[in-house]
Enzyme design. Structure first.
Site, PDB file in Angstrom:
ATOM      1  N   GLU A  71      -3.921   6.928   4.556  1.00  0.00           N
ATOM      2  CA  GLU A  71      -4.770   6.575   3.354  1.00  0.00           C
ATOM      3  C   GLU A  71      -6.163   7.114   3.836  1.00  0.00           C
ATOM      4  O   GLU A  71      -7.193   6.571   3.270  1.00  0.00           O
ATOM      5  CB  GLU A  71      -4.877   5.211   3.909  1.00  0.00           C
ATOM      6  CG  GLU A  71      -3.581   4.419   3.059  1.00  0.00           C
ATOM      7  CD  GLU A  71      -3.610   2.674   2.984  1.00  0.00           C
ATOM      8  OE1 GLU A  71      -2.967   2.226   2.250  1.00  0.00           O
ATOM      9  OE2 GLU A  71      -4.208   2.243   4.071  1.00  0.00           O
ATOM     10  N   ASN A 125       9.156   5.260   5.531  1.00  0.00           N
ATOM     11  CA  ASN A 125      10.378   4.391   4.562  1.00  0.00           C
ATOM     12  C   ASN A 125      11.170   5.229   3.926  1.00  0.00           C
ATOM     13  O   ASN A 125      11.246   6.577   3.819  1.00  0.00           O
ATOM     14  CB  ASN A 125       9.689   3.347   3.964  1.00  0.00           C
ATOM     15  CG  ASN A 125       8.898   3.648   2.743  1.00  0.00           C
ATOM     16  OD1 ASN A 125       9.149   4.935   2.099  1.00  0.00           O
ATOM     17  ND2 ASN A 125       8.126   2.815   2.453  1.00  0.00           N
ATOM     18  N   ASP A 182       4.467  -1.825   7.874  1.00  0.00           N
ATOM     19  CA  ASP A 182       3.115  -1.792   9.071  1.00  0.00           C
ATOM     20  C   ASP A 182       3.496  -2.782  10.149  1.00  0.00           C
ATOM     21  O   ASP A 182       2.970  -2.252  11.477  1.00  0.00           O
ATOM     22  CB  ASP A 182       1.648  -2.204   8.319  1.00  0.00           C
ATOM     23  CG  ASP A 182       1.364  -1.245   7.412  1.00  0.00           C
ATOM     24  OD1 ASP A 182       1.637  -0.157   7.377  1.00  0.00           O
ATOM     25  OD2 ASP A 182       0.683  -1.883   6.294  1.00  0.00           O
ATOM     26  N   GLY A 204       1.408 -13.348   2.469  1.00  0.00           N
ATOM     27  CA  GLY A 204       0.237 -12.405   3.094  1.00  0.00           C
ATOM     28  C   GLY A 204       0.511 -11.139   3.740  1.00  0.00           C
ATOM     29  O   GLY A 204       1.782 -10.976   3.971  1.00  0.00           O
TER      30      GLY A 204
END
Length: 306
Positions: free
Chosen positions: A139, A184, A252, A287
Protein backbone atom coordinates in the site's frame (compact mmCIF):
# COMPACT_ATOMS: atom_id res chain seq x y z
CA UNK A 1 12.97 -8.91 19.50
CA UNK A 2 11.56 -5.65 18.12
CA UNK A 3 9.42 -5.73 14.96
CA UNK A 4 9.43 -2.87 12.44
CA UNK A 5 6.46 -2.30 10.17
CA UNK A 6 7.17 -0.15 7.13
CA UNK A 7 3.88 0.58 5.46
CA UNK A 8 0.48 2.13 5.35
CA UNK A 9 -2.17 3.43 7.65
CA UNK A 10 -5.77 4.10 6.68
CA UNK A 11 -8.95 5.38 8.23
CA UNK A 12 -11.55 2.64 7.82
CA UNK A 13 -15.00 3.90 6.82
CA UNK A 14 -17.08 0.77 7.35
CA UNK A 15 -20.62 0.34 6.03
CA UNK A 16 -22.50 -2.80 7.05
CA UNK A 17 -24.90 -3.68 4.24
CA UNK A 18 -27.47 -6.29 3.30
CA UNK A 19 -26.29 -6.16 -0.32
CA UNK A 20 -24.42 -3.87 -2.69
CA UNK A 21 -26.61 -1.43 -4.64
CA UNK A 22 -26.90 -1.87 -8.40
CA UNK A 23 -26.10 0.94 -10.84
CA UNK A 24 -28.17 4.04 -10.04
CA UNK A 25 -29.72 2.52 -6.92
CA UNK A 26 -29.69 4.02 -3.42
CA UNK A 27 -30.00 1.67 -0.47
CA UNK A 28 -30.18 2.28 3.26
CA UNK A 29 -27.40 0.55 5.20
CA UNK A 30 -28.16 -0.61 8.73
CA UNK A 31 -24.87 0.42 10.37
CA UNK A 32 -21.70 2.51 9.91
CA UNK A 33 -18.49 2.91 11.90
CA UNK A 34 -15.11 4.60 11.64
CA UNK A 35 -11.95 2.78 12.69
CA UNK A 36 -8.18 2.79 12.32
CA UNK A 37 -6.88 0.51 9.58
CA UNK A 38 -4.44 0.15 6.70
CA UNK A 39 -2.42 -2.99 6.19
CA UNK A 40 0.73 -1.67 7.81
CA UNK A 41 -1.09 -0.27 10.82
CA UNK A 42 -3.23 -3.41 11.19
CA UNK A 43 -0.22 -5.69 11.19
CA UNK A 44 1.60 -3.44 13.67
CA UNK A 45 -1.40 -3.45 16.02
CA UNK A 46 -1.82 -7.22 15.72
CA UNK A 47 1.83 -7.82 16.60
CA UNK A 48 1.67 -5.34 19.48
CA UNK A 49 -1.59 -6.84 20.75
CA UNK A 50 0.17 -10.18 20.96
CA UNK A 51 2.93 -8.77 23.13
CA UNK A 52 5.66 -7.66 20.72
CA UNK A 53 7.70 -4.47 20.83
CA UNK A 54 6.74 -2.71 17.58
CA UNK A 55 7.82 0.42 15.72
CA UNK A 56 6.14 1.76 12.58
CA UNK A 57 7.32 3.89 9.68
CA UNK A 58 4.33 5.54 8.03
CA UNK A 59 2.93 8.89 6.89
CA UNK A 60 -0.29 10.59 7.95
CA UNK A 61 -2.02 13.54 6.34
CA UNK A 62 -2.69 17.10 7.39
CA UNK A 63 -6.30 16.51 8.43
CA UNK A 64 -8.64 15.54 11.27
CA UNK A 65 -7.70 11.87 10.98
CA UNK A 66 -3.96 12.26 11.68
CA UNK A 67 -4.06 12.79 15.46
CA UNK A 68 -6.49 9.92 15.88
CA UNK A 69 -4.18 7.58 13.97
CA UNK A 70 -1.11 8.58 15.98
CA UNK A 71 -2.98 8.33 19.29
CA UNK A 72 -4.23 4.90 18.29
CA UNK A 73 -0.66 3.68 17.74
CA UNK A 74 0.30 5.02 21.16
CA UNK A 75 -2.69 3.25 22.71
CA UNK A 76 -1.11 -0.05 21.60
CA UNK A 77 2.37 1.07 22.79
CA UNK A 78 3.68 1.21 19.22
CA UNK A 79 6.77 3.38 18.73
CA UNK A 80 5.65 6.42 16.66
CA UNK A 81 9.06 8.12 16.39
CA UNK A 82 8.93 7.79 12.61
CA UNK A 83 5.28 8.59 11.97
CA UNK A 84 5.39 11.83 9.98
CA UNK A 85 2.73 14.27 8.78
CA UNK A 86 2.53 15.39 5.14
CA UNK A 87 1.31 18.97 4.75
CA UNK A 88 -1.71 19.72 2.55
CA UNK A 89 -2.35 16.02 1.88
CA UNK A 90 -5.18 13.84 3.17
CA UNK A 91 -4.58 10.77 5.29
CA UNK A 92 -5.21 7.44 3.62
CA UNK A 93 -8.82 6.26 3.77
CA UNK A 94 -10.49 2.91 3.10
CA UNK A 95 -14.24 2.69 2.45
CA UNK A 96 -15.23 -0.87 3.43
CA UNK A 97 -18.52 -2.62 2.69
CA UNK A 98 -19.35 -5.65 4.84
CA UNK A 99 -22.30 -7.82 3.85
CA UNK A 100 -24.55 -9.98 6.02
CA UNK A 101 -22.28 -13.04 5.58
CA UNK A 102 -19.24 -11.16 6.92
CA UNK A 103 -17.52 -10.84 3.53
CA UNK A 104 -16.02 -7.47 2.67
CA UNK A 105 -15.27 -5.27 -0.34
CA UNK A 106 -12.66 -2.56 0.13
CA UNK A 107 -11.51 0.56 -1.74
CA UNK A 108 -8.34 2.39 -0.74
CA UNK A 109 -7.22 5.97 -1.29
CA UNK A 110 -3.53 6.08 -0.39
CA UNK A 111 -3.25 9.80 0.43
CA UNK A 112 -0.19 10.47 2.59
CA UNK A 113 0.94 6.85 2.23
CA UNK A 114 2.25 7.75 -1.24
CA UNK A 115 4.85 9.93 0.46
CA UNK A 116 6.60 7.15 2.39
CA UNK A 117 9.89 7.06 0.50
CA UNK A 118 13.29 5.28 0.63
CA UNK A 119 14.85 8.28 2.37
CA UNK A 120 12.48 7.72 5.28
CA UNK A 121 14.04 4.28 5.75
CA UNK A 122 17.47 5.85 5.60
CA UNK A 123 16.49 8.34 8.34
CA UNK A 124 15.30 5.50 10.57
CA UNK A 125 18.25 3.21 9.79
CA UNK A 126 19.79 3.17 13.28
CA UNK A 127 16.47 2.15 14.85
CA UNK A 128 15.68 -0.41 12.16
CA UNK A 129 19.04 -2.13 12.63
CA UNK A 130 17.95 -3.05 16.16
CA UNK A 131 14.90 -4.96 14.90
CA UNK A 132 14.55 -8.72 14.44
CA UNK A 133 11.98 -8.55 11.62
CA UNK A 134 10.71 -6.00 9.11
CA UNK A 135 7.14 -6.35 7.78
CA UNK A 136 6.16 -4.84 4.42
CA UNK A 137 3.02 -4.59 2.27
CA UNK A 138 2.14 -2.97 -1.09
CA UNK A 139 0.00 0.00 0.00
CA UNK A 140 3.09 2.21 -0.35
CA UNK A 141 5.44 2.91 -3.27
CA UNK A 142 7.18 -0.12 -4.74
CA UNK A 143 10.53 1.68 -4.68
CA UNK A 144 10.15 2.00 -0.92
CA UNK A 145 9.37 -1.71 -0.64
CA UNK A 146 12.38 -2.67 -2.78
CA UNK A 147 14.68 -0.39 -0.78
CA UNK A 148 13.41 -1.83 2.51
CA UNK A 149 14.01 -5.41 1.34
CA UNK A 150 17.60 -4.63 0.34
CA UNK A 151 18.17 -2.70 3.57
CA UNK A 152 16.98 -5.69 5.57
CA UNK A 153 19.13 -8.17 3.64
CA UNK A 154 22.21 -5.94 3.89
CA UNK A 155 21.80 -5.62 7.65
CA UNK A 156 20.92 -9.23 8.42
CA UNK A 157 17.31 -8.46 9.37
CA UNK A 158 14.60 -10.97 8.51
CA UNK A 159 11.89 -9.57 6.26
CA UNK A 160 8.27 -10.54 5.57
CA UNK A 161 6.41 -9.20 2.54
CA UNK A 162 2.64 -9.32 2.30
CA UNK A 163 1.98 -8.60 -1.44
CA UNK A 164 -1.30 -6.84 -0.80
CA UNK A 165 -3.03 -5.27 -2.50
CA UNK A 166 -1.79 -7.21 -5.52
CA UNK A 167 0.24 -5.03 -7.87
CA UNK A 168 0.99 -6.02 -11.46
CA UNK A 169 4.21 -4.00 -11.34
CA UNK A 170 5.74 -6.04 -8.48
CA UNK A 171 9.14 -7.36 -9.63
CA UNK A 172 9.73 -10.76 -8.03
CA UNK A 173 13.45 -10.48 -8.77
CA UNK A 174 13.67 -7.48 -6.45
CA UNK A 175 11.93 -9.12 -3.50
CA UNK A 176 12.90 -12.79 -3.86
CA UNK A 177 15.36 -12.58 -0.97
CA UNK A 178 12.51 -12.03 1.51
CA UNK A 179 12.44 -14.59 4.28
CA UNK A 180 8.64 -14.81 4.06
CA UNK A 181 6.23 -14.05 1.23
CA UNK A 182 2.64 -14.13 2.52
CA UNK A 183 -0.13 -13.73 -0.08
CA UNK A 184 -3.74 -14.82 0.14
CA UNK A 185 -5.23 -17.02 -2.58
CA UNK A 186 -6.36 -14.10 -4.74
CA UNK A 187 -2.98 -12.41 -4.58
CA UNK A 188 -1.20 -15.68 -5.34
CA UNK A 189 -3.34 -16.19 -8.42
CA UNK A 190 -2.74 -12.61 -9.58
CA UNK A 191 1.03 -12.81 -9.11
CA UNK A 192 1.59 -16.25 -10.63
CA UNK A 193 -1.18 -16.22 -13.27
CA UNK A 194 -2.01 -19.76 -12.13
CA UNK A 195 -5.32 -21.23 -10.86
CA UNK A 196 -5.81 -21.55 -7.10
CA UNK A 197 -9.15 -23.37 -7.02
CA UNK A 198 -7.77 -26.47 -5.25
CA UNK A 199 -5.08 -27.21 -2.68
CA UNK A 200 -3.02 -28.90 -5.39
CA UNK A 201 -3.17 -25.81 -7.60
CA UNK A 202 -2.33 -23.51 -4.68
CA UNK A 203 0.69 -25.69 -3.97
CA UNK A 204 1.78 -25.56 -7.64
CA UNK A 205 1.39 -21.79 -7.76
CA UNK A 206 3.40 -21.36 -4.56
CA UNK A 207 6.12 -23.71 -5.78
CA UNK A 208 6.48 -21.58 -8.91
CA UNK A 209 7.54 -18.72 -6.62
CA UNK A 210 9.88 -20.94 -4.60
CA UNK A 211 11.53 -21.86 -7.90
CA UNK A 212 12.18 -18.16 -8.47
CA UNK A 213 14.14 -17.99 -5.22
CA UNK A 214 11.69 -17.11 -2.44
CA UNK A 215 12.47 -19.17 0.68
CA UNK A 216 9.11 -19.46 2.41
CA UNK A 217 5.64 -18.98 0.92
CA UNK A 218 2.76 -18.86 3.40
CA UNK A 219 -0.62 -18.72 1.68
CA UNK A 220 -3.58 -17.60 3.76
CA UNK A 221 -6.81 -19.20 2.56
CA UNK A 222 -9.49 -17.75 4.82
CA UNK A 223 -11.89 -20.35 6.18
CA UNK A 224 -9.84 -23.09 4.48
CA UNK A 225 -6.75 -22.42 6.57
CA UNK A 226 -3.16 -21.72 5.52
CA UNK A 227 -0.34 -23.44 3.64
CA UNK A 228 3.43 -23.18 4.08
CA UNK A 229 5.44 -24.08 0.99
CA UNK A 230 9.23 -24.43 0.87
CA UNK A 231 11.60 -26.09 -1.56
CA UNK A 232 11.19 -29.66 -0.37
CA UNK A 233 7.89 -29.79 1.52
CA UNK A 234 4.39 -28.45 1.99
CA UNK A 235 2.55 -28.04 5.30
CA UNK A 236 -1.16 -27.25 5.53
CA UNK A 237 -3.10 -26.08 8.57
CA UNK A 238 -6.90 -26.08 8.77
CA UNK A 239 -8.65 -22.97 9.99
CA UNK A 240 -10.52 -22.88 13.28
CA UNK A 241 -14.28 -23.04 12.84
CA UNK A 242 -15.98 -19.86 14.08
CA UNK A 243 -19.05 -17.81 13.23
CA UNK A 244 -17.79 -14.99 11.00
CA UNK A 245 -19.25 -11.53 11.54
CA UNK A 246 -16.68 -9.36 9.74
CA UNK A 247 -13.57 -10.61 7.94
CA UNK A 248 -12.01 -7.14 7.52
CA UNK A 249 -8.36 -7.22 8.54
CA UNK A 250 -8.25 -10.99 9.12
CA UNK A 251 -5.23 -11.48 6.85
CA UNK A 252 -3.40 -8.66 8.61
CA UNK A 253 -4.31 -10.24 11.96
CA UNK A 254 -2.67 -13.49 10.84
CA UNK A 255 0.50 -11.75 9.68
CA UNK A 256 0.93 -9.59 12.77
CA UNK A 257 0.40 -12.49 15.16
CA UNK A 258 2.62 -14.79 13.08
CA UNK A 259 5.42 -12.22 13.21
CA UNK A 260 5.03 -11.76 16.95
CA UNK A 261 5.24 -15.51 17.57
CA UNK A 262 8.02 -16.16 15.09
CA UNK A 263 10.52 -13.60 16.43
CA UNK A 264 10.18 -15.25 19.83
CA UNK A 265 10.20 -18.92 18.82
CA UNK A 266 11.67 -19.26 15.29
CA UNK A 267 9.03 -21.99 14.88
CA UNK A 268 7.07 -21.40 11.67
CA UNK A 269 4.32 -24.00 12.09
CA UNK A 270 3.68 -23.14 15.73
CA UNK A 271 3.52 -19.46 14.77
CA UNK A 272 1.06 -20.22 11.98
CA UNK A 273 -1.09 -22.19 14.41
CA UNK A 274 -1.37 -19.33 16.90
CA UNK A 275 -1.86 -16.83 14.07
CA UNK A 276 -4.76 -18.95 12.78
CA UNK A 277 -6.42 -18.72 16.19
CA UNK A 278 -5.78 -14.97 16.43
CA UNK A 279 -7.24 -14.44 12.95
CA UNK A 280 -10.24 -16.67 13.66
CA UNK A 281 -11.12 -14.70 16.78
CA UNK A 282 -10.80 -11.42 14.87
CA UNK A 283 -13.62 -12.31 12.45
CA UNK A 284 -16.07 -12.95 15.28
CA UNK A 285 -16.29 -9.20 16.01
CA UNK A 286 -17.04 -6.15 13.89
CA UNK A 287 -14.26 -3.83 12.83
CA UNK A 288 -10.60 -4.27 12.03
CA UNK A 289 -8.06 -3.43 14.74
CA UNK A 290 -10.72 -3.23 17.43
CA UNK A 291 -11.63 -6.85 16.66
CA UNK A 292 -8.12 -8.13 17.42
CA UNK A 293 -7.92 -10.34 20.53
CA UNK A 294 -5.38 -10.19 23.33
CA UNK A 295 -2.71 -12.82 23.97
CA UNK A 296 -4.75 -14.13 26.90
CA UNK A 297 -7.90 -14.49 24.76
CA UNK A 298 -6.00 -16.48 22.14
CA UNK A 299 -4.44 -18.78 24.71
CA UNK A 300 -7.86 -19.43 26.26
CA UNK A 301 -9.27 -20.16 22.78
CA UNK A 302 -6.42 -22.55 21.97
CA UNK A 303 -6.85 -24.39 25.26
CA UNK A 304 -10.54 -24.92 24.44
CA UNK A 305 -9.71 -26.21 20.94
CA UNK A 306 -6.72 -28.39 21.73
Amino acid sequence: MKIAVIGSNMVDLISYIDRMPIDGETLEAPEFSIGCGGKGANQAVAAASYGSDVMILTKVGDDIFADNTINNFKHYNIDTTFVERVKNISSGVAPIFVDSSGQNRILIIKGANEYLLPEDIHKAADHLKKCSLIILQLEVNLDTVYYAVQFAIKNGIRVLLNPAPANAKLDIEKIKECDFFVPNETELEFITKRPVDTDINIKKAAISLVEKGIKNIIVTMGARGSMWVIKDSVHRLNAFSVDSVDSSGAGDAFIGCFASCYVKSNDILASMYEASAFSALSVTKKGTQKSYPSYQEVQKFLAAHK
